[in-house]
Design a protein around this motif. Structure first.
Motif, PDB file in Angstrom:
ATOM      1  N   GLN A  52       0.857  -1.171   0.000  1.00 22.01           N
ATOM      2  CA  GLN A  52       0.000   0.000   0.000  1.00 22.01           C
ATOM      3  C   GLN A  52       0.903   1.233   0.000  1.00 22.01           C
ATOM      4  OE1 GLN A  52      -2.909   0.131   3.142  1.00 22.01           O
ATOM      5  NE2 GLN A  52      -4.314   1.277   1.853  1.00 22.01           N
ATOM      6  N   GLN A  79      -5.919  -4.934 -10.216  1.00 24.35           N
ATOM      7  CA  GLN A  79      -7.055  -3.991 -10.192  1.00 24.35           C
ATOM      8  C   GLN A  79      -8.285  -4.615  -9.561  1.00 24.35           C
ATOM      9  OE1 GLN A  79      -7.190  -2.789 -14.318  1.00 24.35           O
ATOM     10  NE2 GLN A  79      -5.611  -1.241 -14.033  1.00 24.35           N
ATOM     11  N   SER A  97      -2.067   0.587  -8.859  1.00 18.87           N
ATOM     12  CA  SER A  97      -3.512   0.335  -8.874  1.00 18.87           C
ATOM     13  C   SER A  97      -4.127   1.026  -7.670  1.00 18.87           C
ATOM     14  CB  SER A  97      -3.796  -1.172  -8.838  1.00 18.87           C
ATOM     15  OG  SER A  97      -5.189  -1.418  -8.871  1.00 18.87           O
ATOM     16  N   GLY A  98      -4.640   2.226  -7.884  1.00 17.23           N
ATOM     17  CA  GLY A  98      -5.221   2.984  -6.776  1.00 17.23           C
ATOM     18  C   GLY A  98      -4.164   3.275  -5.726  1.00 17.23           C
ATOM     19  N   ASP A  99      -4.433   2.859  -4.497  1.00 19.93           N
ATOM     20  CA  ASP A  99      -3.518   3.092  -3.383  1.00 19.93           C
ATOM     21  C   ASP A  99      -2.474   1.994  -3.229  1.00 19.93           C
ATOM     22  OD1 ASP A  99      -4.873   5.423  -2.724  1.00 19.93           O
ATOM     23  OD2 ASP A  99      -6.232   4.394  -1.345  1.00 19.93           O
ATOM     24  N   ASP A 114      -0.563   2.852 -15.747  1.00 22.86           N
ATOM     25  CA  ASP A 114      -0.694   1.685 -14.876  1.00 22.86           C
ATOM     26  C   ASP A 114       0.637   1.073 -14.452  1.00 22.86           C
ATOM     27  OD1 ASP A 114      -3.472   1.788 -15.049  1.00 22.86           O
ATOM     28  OD2 ASP A 114      -3.505   0.541 -16.835  1.00 22.86           O
ATOM     29  N   THR A 150      -7.820  -4.866  -5.730  1.00 24.35           N
ATOM     30  CA  THR A 150      -7.770  -3.609  -4.978  1.00 24.35           C
ATOM     31  C   THR A 150      -8.994  -2.729  -5.175  1.00 24.35           C
ATOM     32  OG1 THR A 150      -6.521  -2.527  -6.749  1.00 24.35           O
ATOM     33  CG2 THR A 150      -5.250  -3.549  -4.972  1.00 24.35           C
ATOM     34  N   SER A 151      -9.969  -3.207  -5.918  1.00 24.29           N
ATOM     35  CA  SER A 151     -11.159  -2.381  -6.125  1.00 24.29           C
ATOM     36  C   SER A 151     -12.296  -2.761  -5.201  1.00 24.29           C
ATOM     37  CB  SER A 151     -11.629  -2.467  -7.573  1.00 24.29           C
ATOM     38  OG  SER A 151     -11.958  -3.771  -7.926  1.00 24.29           O
TER      39      SER A 151
END
Length: 121
Positions: free
Chosen positions: A27, A117, A85-87, A68, A120-121
């Motif tokens: 993270q 993805q 991917s996001g955080d 990405d 982590t979504s």
């Protein structure tokens, strides 16, 4: 989520074979590895900072934001791939003397992008 991360790592072992050297998933806020194979805590901290700096520099230069992933080609035929991917981020160290760039880019990378993805979504 941790089970999904471990599954991603196991699939990398299968897909890259002897070319798979190391990987960590972390993270971004704390740069602490949540799952890994031959985990590299110093590399996690380093690439977490590289990603942060790249994002900041690109924004300051009025460039498009980081996509990405990005790659760093190292000596001895090694390549680092950092996926965002996001955080979360995932780093992979791959030995190109034991696998091909074609396998990495055409097979492994799209699969890892999709799986990370989803996880982590």
């Amino acid at each position: 989520m941790l089970q999904s991360f471990n599954t991603i790592i196991e699939e990398l072992k299968s897909d890259l074979g002897d070319g798979f050297v190391a990987s960590d998933i972390w993270q971004s806020k704390d740069a602490h590895s949540l799952a890994g194979y031959n985990s590299q805590p110093k590399a996690v901290a380093l690439f977490n900072e590289v990603t942060r700096t790249l994002n900041k520099t690109l924004a300051g230069a009025d460039y498009p934001s980081l996509g990405d992933y990005y790659m760093v080609h190292l000596d001895n035929g090694l390549v680092v791939v950092i996926i965002t991917s996001g955080d979360y981020q995932q780093g992979m160290l791959v030995d190109l003397s034991k696998t091909t760039m074609g396998i990495l880019m055409s097979v492994v990378l799209p699969k890892v992008l999709k799986n990370l993805q989803e996880a982590t979504s």
